[in-house]
Scaffold this motif. Structure first.
Motif, short mmCIF file in Angstrom:
data_model
loop_
_atom_site.label_atom_id
_atom_site.label_comp_id
_atom_site.label_asym_id
_atom_site.label_seq_id
_atom_site.Cartn_x
_atom_site.Cartn_y
_atom_site.Cartn_z
N ARG A 264 0.90 -1.16 -0.06
CA ARG A 264 0.19 0.17 0.00
C ARG A 264 0.87 1.31 0.02
N VAL A 265 0.41 2.51 -0.44
CA VAL A 265 1.21 3.66 -0.56
C VAL A 265 0.17 4.74 -0.08
N PRO A 266 0.77 5.83 0.52
CA PRO A 266 0.16 6.81 1.01
C PRO A 266 -0.80 7.62 0.15
N ASN A 267 -1.86 8.20 0.42
CA ASN A 267 -2.48 8.90 -0.61
C ASN A 267 -2.12 10.46 -0.48
N SER A 268 -0.88 10.65 -1.08
CA SER A 268 -0.49 11.96 -1.07
C SER A 268 -0.33 12.71 -2.46
N ASP A 269 -0.55 11.85 -3.42
CA ASP A 269 -0.61 12.26 -4.62
C ASP A 269 -1.38 13.41 -5.25
N ASP A 270 -0.77 14.56 -5.90
CA ASP A 270 -1.67 15.62 -6.33
C ASP A 270 -2.52 16.35 -5.33
N MET A 271 -1.73 16.32 -4.07
CA MET A 271 -2.56 17.26 -2.96
C MET A 271 -1.75 18.51 -2.88
N GLY A 272 -0.54 19.03 -3.56
CA GLY A 272 -0.02 20.31 -3.56
C GLY A 272 0.96 20.54 -2.39
N LEU A 273 1.15 19.24 -1.75
CA LEU A 273 1.96 19.32 -0.72
C LEU A 273 3.35 19.76 -0.85
N GLN A 274 4.02 19.19 -1.65
CA GLN A 274 5.58 19.63 -1.87
C GLN A 274 5.62 21.01 -2.41
N GLU A 275 4.61 21.67 -3.10
CA GLU A 275 4.55 23.07 -3.75
C GLU A 275 4.43 23.99 -2.61
N VAL A 276 3.84 23.45 -1.43
CA VAL A 276 3.66 24.44 -0.09
C VAL A 276 4.70 24.31 0.82
N GLY A 277 5.78 23.16 0.61
CA GLY A 277 6.85 22.97 1.32
C GLY A 277 6.75 21.77 2.16
N VAL A 278 5.88 21.02 2.22
CA VAL A 278 5.62 19.71 3.15
C VAL A 278 6.55 18.64 2.45
N LYS A 279 7.43 18.02 3.06
CA LYS A 279 8.47 17.04 2.57
C LYS A 279 7.63 15.88 2.60
N LEU A 280 8.07 15.14 1.58
CA LEU A 280 7.58 13.56 1.35
C LEU A 280 8.74 12.73 1.19
N GLY A 281 8.46 11.36 1.92
CA GLY A 281 9.37 10.45 1.73
C GLY A 281 9.10 9.37 0.78
N ARG A 282 9.66 8.15 1.03
CA ARG A 282 9.69 6.99 -0.02
C ARG A 282 8.33 6.73 -0.20
N ASN A 283 7.70 6.63 -1.46
CA ASN A 283 6.29 6.16 -1.80
C ASN A 283 5.53 7.14 -1.51
N GLY A 284 6.14 8.28 -1.24
CA GLY A 284 5.17 9.48 -1.03
C GLY A 284 4.50 9.88 0.34
N LYS A 285 5.25 8.98 1.40
CA LYS A 285 4.74 9.24 2.78
C LYS A 285 5.20 10.69 3.26
#
Length: 453
Positions: A264-285
């Motif tokens: 399973r992978v986290p539901n972080s796709d297309d959420m605008g997270l990295q654009e606002v500065g939220v850091k993501l790890g492996r598989n989008g966590k």
């Protein structure tokens, strides 16, 4: 700056709903929550709850067989999948209604829409609306993924299993984690011919080796065709309408259905997270600190989207710790130590603390283990075995791990987990009088270690 809300929660699963309810109901915060699918999340809608109900349903044929051994004239009969499925979905609808009412009754404003993060204090809904909040909580959960095998579009995942029009005559399950093993047992119990492929050397990687070995043996004894060290190379639709599978062990077979339980992978796709500065790890966590805070101070994340410990009660605890920290002024780090958990394989496995393998790397240990045929199934003529196991630190005498493979292991490990979490020693266990005759009495009657390491 004035915000529309004190808190905006993205995700209506167990963790998000709990955080929203407590923040609004206990602190008076103005809270909103957006959910693009169904309220209740993975656990209630497509995970723990429907899975456990299917586990119950699948156990009745074995119960009927055992009853006959005890003198009851009990026919098994046929399983009505359609009738069961109708009742199952009615129950899920009922539970979803409860989740919606919990939010409503606590003054949480709900949006049936997808939400994306625009900036540190703004979310945009799929309806086009924009809402601002002092704090944003990410609780989007996770989803199953397929492994990139040719023809994988022919396969289903655990999300689809509850919606099948009819049960297949045969199924191949790919994977060796708890989801794969649980559904192998469920479908086997419901009369489906189950084959399971796992590319590793043993199922249930990460759990105690001796415990998972027994689960594997018992699964095979129950009729599951388990192939270890085996993977799917490709799949295609057969002329008969089935799915032809080419395997890495050189075989080719046709199955009515194939199910992937390969992670399973986290539901972080297309959420605008990295654009606002939220850091993501492996598989989008979503990366967070011990207080569930992301790299953006106003944005927090809990549950499976952080890929820390992906269990419903953990997401709920993380949600509670978030409210304590942010809304009650009581900084509360998340406690991920010594979490008891159950795997609803057949037989069940309950575990808390370290496996023998992990504990051995920490220092000298003693291993206490008992495997036996329990009274109930022994009388019925079954060869089924159960296991009770304690891992003990040789120096402090603390019980570092408890592992149970037996019917009802989930119920037992909840109580054993209290003792282990409190730091109980082997002598504390020994001082406890056994409850006789039970399987669990073995936990307090094992006097001599079977080995030291």
């Amino acid at each position: 700056m004035t915000f529309d809300y004190d808190l905006f929660v993205i995700g209506g699963g167990s963790g998000g709903v709990r955080a929203a309810r407590v923040a609004a109901g206990e602190t008076g915060a103005k809270v909103a929550l957006a959910e693009e699918d169904r309220y209740g999340g993975t656990c209630v809608i497509r995970g723990c709850v429907p899975k456990k109900l299917m586990v119950f349903a699948s156990e009745f044929p074995a119960m009927a067989e055992e009853a006959r051994a005890y003198g009851w004239d009990m026919p098994t009969g046929a399983f009505d999948w359609g009738g069961f499925k109708t009742k199952l979905h009615a129950e899920l609808d009922r539970l979803e209604g409860i989740y919606r009412n919990i939010l409503k009754n606590n003054g949480v404003e709900s949006f049936d829409a997808r939400a994306r993060v625009l900036d540190a204090h703004t979310v945009e809904l799929s309806t086009g609306e924009r809402k601002t909040a002092k704090h944003i909580l990410l609780a989007m959960g996770g989803r199953p993924v397929k492994p990139g095998i040719p023809g994988e579009e022919l396969a289903i995942t655990s999300n689809d299993i509850f919606h099948l029009d009819k049960l297949p005559g045969s199924i191949l399950i790919l994977g060796g984690g708890y989801i794969a093993c649980e559904f192998a047992g469920v479908l086997n119990g419901l009369g489906v011919a189950v084959t399971q492929f796992y590319r590793g050397a043993q199922i249930l990687r990460g759990f105690d080796g001796e415990a998972r070995g027994l689960v594997s043996e018992e699964m095979i004894q129950s009729g599951i065709d388990l192939h270890l060290g085996t993977n799917i190379l490709s799949m295609e639709r057969d002329a008969s309408g089935g799915i032809r599978v080419k395997a890495s062990n050189g075989t080719e077979r046709v199955f009515d259905q194939v199910m992937f339980a390969t992670g399973r992978v986290p539901n972080s796709d297309d959420m605008g997270l990295q654009e606002v500065g939220v850091k993501l790890g492996r598989n989008g966590k979503v990366l967070v600190d011990e207080y569930s805070q992301t790299a953006v101070p106003s944005v927090y994340a809990i549950g499976d989207v952080t890929d820390r410990v992906n269990l419903t009660p953990v997401a709920i605890r993380e949600g509670m710790a978030f409210v304590e920290t942010v809304f009650k002024g009581n900084p509360t780090p998340v406690d991920h130590d010594l979490i008891p958990t159950a795997i609803f394989t057949q037989p069940e496995m309950g575990t808390v603390g370290m496996s023998e393998e992990d504990a051995r790397d920490q220092g000298p240990i003693e291993v206490y283990c008992s495997s036996f045929r329990p009274m109930r199934s022994l009388f019925a003529g079954s060869d089924a075995r159960v296991m009770m196991k304690l891992i003990v630190c040789a120096e402090t005498r603390k019980v570092l791990g408890c592992h149970i493979v037996a019917p009802g292991a989930g119920e037992m490990i909840q109580l054993a987990g209290i003792a282990v979490k409190m730091g109980a020693t082997k002598e504390d266990f020994d001082r406890t009088v056994a409850v006789h005759p039970t399987m669990a009495e073995e936990i307090v009657t094992m006097k001599a270690p079977v080995r030291r390491a």
